[in-house]
Design an enzyme around this catalytic site. Structure first.
Site, mmCIF file in Angstrom:
data_model
loop_
_atom_site.group_PDB
_atom_site.id
_atom_site.type_symbol
_atom_site.label_atom_id
_atom_site.label_comp_id
_atom_site.label_asym_id
_atom_site.label_seq_id
_atom_site.Cartn_x
_atom_site.Cartn_y
_atom_site.Cartn_z
ATOM 1 N N CYS A 90 -47.518 18.996 6.697
ATOM 2 C CA CYS A 90 -47.201 19.594 5.396
ATOM 3 C C CYS A 90 -48.086 20.825 5.240
ATOM 4 O O CYS A 90 -49.296 20.707 5.014
ATOM 5 C CB CYS A 90 -47.450 18.572 4.300
ATOM 6 S SG CYS A 90 -47.014 19.144 2.647
ATOM 7 N N CYS A 101 -6.846 18.586 10.976
ATOM 8 C CA CYS A 101 -6.239 19.089 12.210
ATOM 9 C C CYS A 101 -7.160 20.120 12.863
ATOM 10 O O CYS A 101 -7.546 21.109 12.233
ATOM 11 C CB CYS A 101 -4.894 19.730 11.906
ATOM 12 S SG CYS A 101 -4.103 20.484 13.348
#
Length: 288
Positions: free
Chosen positions: A144, A185
């Site tokens: 961090c 599709c």
């Protein structure tokens, strides 16, 4: 093996951190008389964090939500610390990395024994803290880091102006990457992805099921478990994964279950297949 996540999934994080609110003055800049390391002139905020071990406010840093490709250097002495491939979003409000460059970062237990501080191994500048056991990435480690402790060097700049070692590091960064999406599709998704600058190629196929090498006819039986997908090969220096993922969200309806428009069936479902923790993080963040 590629793994998949549903668009309907979400990551909920609750992270609690304390931070100080006001910077104060620091020390002299220039060459360190003891180590000989050159140290750049720092702003008051940079001195407060890097020298006095303060913390910038969460979600305010330049690199908190930054996704460029390159290397992160120490703001004070310019030593390389982290690579962009090891950066991920933890939702904590500060840049997070699950690994450092070899020998770049020192770890020291805080005086109260509760957290582990990380500092630049070359100049000793404060970077932030490191945490383990949180499960964000397979490495199970989170550095961090305060944004003000870092300076980002893009891959292109490293190649143009860097040292021999830096050029080698930059050259080792991937020149192509892939993204796999399922959104109905595949011909329509393929057509629109091909129009995106930075995309090298798009291939249609099947993924996510249990049948090896299925044919179109096999998939249409809805017994293979596969979805129609496109594999997008792209140049990360021209387009990043997040841009492609955002485009994917825009060109189909992820809320329609097992279909897109008139195409109905689980092979037309909406799905993302990721190949790295970084891609997973981006997809989950865009979903959320």
């Amino acid at each position: 093996m590629l793994r998949n996540i549903s668009y309907l999934s979400a990551l909920a994080l609750l992270l609690i951190f304390s931070f100080a609110a006001a910077p104060r003055g620091g020390a002299q800049d220039g060459k360190d008389k003891t180590t000989g390391v050159m140290k750049k002139e720092l702003t008051d905020l940079e001195k407060y964090v890097i020298l006095d071990k303060g913390t910038e406010a969460p979600f305010t840093g330049e690199y908190c939500d930054f996704h460029g490709e390159g290397t992160y250097h120490c703001k004070q002495c310019d030593a390389p610390l982290y690579e962009s491939k090891d950066k991920f979003s933890s939702g904590c409000g500060w840049p997070s990395f699950d690994d450092e460059l070899p020998g770049a970062v020192n770890r020291t237990t805080d005086a109260d024994g509760r957290r582990t501080e990380i500092t630049c191994s070359q100049c000793g500048g404060h970077l932030g803290h490191v945490f383990t056991g949180e499960g964000f990435t397979p490495k199970d480690t989170r550095h961090c880091v305060n944004s003000v402790s870092l300076n980002f060097v893009p891959k292109e700049e490293m190649l143009e102006e860097g040292t021999a070692d830096e050029v080698a590091d930059a050259a080792a960064l991937p020149t192509t990457d892939t993204a796999v999406f399922a959104g109905g599709c595949f011909w329509g998704v393929e057509h629109l992805m091909q129009k995106q600058p930075g995309v090298i190629s798009v291939e249609s196929g099947y993924m996510g099921g249990h049948t090896d090498n299925p044919s179109y006819e096999d998939v249409c039986t809805r017994t293979t478990g596969h979805a129609e997908v496109v594999k997008v090969t792209y140049d990360p220096s021209q387009v990043d994964y997040e841009t492609l993922a955002k485009l994917f969200f825009e060109i189909h309806d992820p809320t329609q279950v097992n279909g897109q428009g008139p195409d109905i069936g689980d092979q037309y479902r909406s799905e993302v297949f990721y190949n790295s923790p970084q891609q997973k993080e981006v997809a989950e963040r865009l979903i959320g």
